[in-house]
Enzyme design. Structure first.
Site: not given
Ligand code: PMT
Length: 404
Positions: A210, A279, A289, A306-307, A337, A341
């Site tokens: 990302n 995620d 490859k 999910d840390i 969230k 969480k």
């Protein structure tokens, strides 16, 4: 309280008329019971003498990289390790260029490369030299690497011009140093942070990643360290320098990040999840490859741990702060969230092509906690991080010492 007592300060003096003020600075520092080791550049010794500085500092002045008396025992490395802080005052335009380019061609520049202590520069130069694009570029580069600049002040210059370029007065530098060593509000507090992206490999050459640059998380690490905390920074793959005084652990994937966090979270007081953690990861990583045999290709992904939620769910959970990166309705999604969480606070930011968040030097955040919110407007990520740290500090201290 005398914040400077026993502190080991390495004072670098470079060539400039303001060097005469450094004699008074040394005297003030010694009066504050600091240990002061002066390192003079060749140009500086045209303005002030080693003899005077030796007399006021009470230590032999160091000048040469190739000094047979000291270099047999790698004296420059010893000095680099000795210092609690390196202050270069005055810092000339030439010295700043040398530092920005990583030259190690004199003792002071070499020390600055070899030290892990914070480096602070008190620039002094003609106002045109200060305004020159080359100097602006060097300043930006140095600040990016965590070097601090104190000053310059503006006013009459020795050359007869008026403008920015005057070294701060010795009393002002003393005050700044005292502030630097004053115990911060988070002194004795352990902070664990994640920053940057994760990479989830598909094969030996490709990954799912990302756009996180790590800038927000690294700015937070700097701000927490500045508030006196002991900071451990678990960083995904980014090309940023480690902030001074911060312990960095490099990881690549979400699973590695989780492992690094979970093995360090015991005994930690504040956890901040600023990393953009994938995620999902590919179900299987190809050993070789992947070849393009077909027109279509499907990837099978599995959920990553999910840390943040994992840290918050611990019985010994620290004060836990998460981030929410959203492309729309950031506050609504972030609040969901925060509740799901079970974290103490969440920082919502809009990300996307127009809004920014990722990669840029600026960001805006809305902080949400049980029954409250605070909006921090668009600003440089370093300033934003300082403001976020001050809100987190207030809430953390209130949670630790609830009013009876
Ligand atoms: O790095 P920069 O370029 O400076 O950009 C900064 C930033 C946009 C990355 C940062 O401000 C930010 O928003 N970080 C969180 C990004 C993110 O992954 O948000 P999220 O809404 O997907 O995740 C919510 C929270 O859960 C985050 O605290 C995240 O670290 C955490 N998480 C998410 C997934 C997962 N598997 N584990 C987690 O811990």
């Amino acid at each position: 309280m005398n914040e400077l007592a026993g502190k080991r300060l390495l004072l670098g003096i470079t060539g400039g008329i303001a060097a005469y003020k450094s004699i008074e600075l040394v005297r003030l520092l010694r009066k504050s019971a600091a240990e002061v080791q002066v390192v003079l550049t060749g140009a500086a010794s045209q303005f002030v003498t080693p003899m005077t500085l030796q007399a006021v500092s009470g230590r032999p002045v160091r000048q040469d990289l190739f000094d047979p008396a000291h270099e047999a025992a790698m004296g420059h490395i010893e000095l680099a390790r000795w210092a609690d802080l390196v202050l270069v005052a005055p810092a000339s335009a030439g010295f700043m260029a040398r530092l920005a380019n990583g030259f190690a061609d004199n003792l002071l520049a070499t020390l600055c490369l070899a030290t892990t202590a914070p480096i602070i520069l008190a620039p002094a130069m003609n106002q045109q030299m200060w305004a020159n694009p080359a100097t602006r570029h060097n300043v930006a580069l140095l600040e990016q690497r965590g070097v601090e600049l104190w000053g310059p002040a503006s006013g009459d210059q020795a050359c007869g011009e008026i403008g920015p370029g005057r070294m701060l007065e010795p009393e002002a530098l003393l005050g700044q140093l005292q502030g630097r060593f004053a115990p911060g509000p988070l002194s004795g507090v352990r902070v664990l942070l994640t920053a940057g992206p994760t990479r989830e490999p598909l094969d030996p050459v490709r990954f799912i990643g990302n756009r996180s640059s790590g800038k927000m998380g690294f700015a937070l690490a700097t701000a927490f360290a500045g508030a006196g905390a002991a900071v451990e920074l678990v960083a995904g793959p980014v090309s940023l320098d480690t902030p001074p005084g911060v312990e960095r652990i490099d990881v690549e994937t979400a699973c590695e990040m989780e492992q690094a966090v979970m093995s360090r979270v015991t005994g930690c007081d504040i956890f901040v999840g600023c990393a953009a953690v994938a995620d999902y990861r590919p179900d299987a990583v190809a050993a070789q490859k992947i070849k393009k045999h077909n027109d279509r290709m499907e990837l099978r992904l599995v959920r990553n741990p999910d840390i943040l939620a994992g840290v918050a769910a611990r019985t010994d959970a620290p004060f836990t702060v998460g981030f929410a990166a959203e492309t729309q309705a950031a506050e609504d999604h972030a609040e969901k969230k925060r509740i799901a969480k079970r974290i103490d606070m969440i920082a919502a930011n809009l990300v996307g092509a127009r809004e920014g968040g990722f990669e840029r030097d600026e960001n805006a955040l809305t902080l949400l906690w049980e029954g409250g919110r605070e909006a921090l407007p668009m600003m440089d990520k370093r300033r934003l991080a300082e403001q976020l740290v001050s809100v987190v500090t207030e809430h953390y201290l209130a949670a630790r010492h609830p009013a009876s």
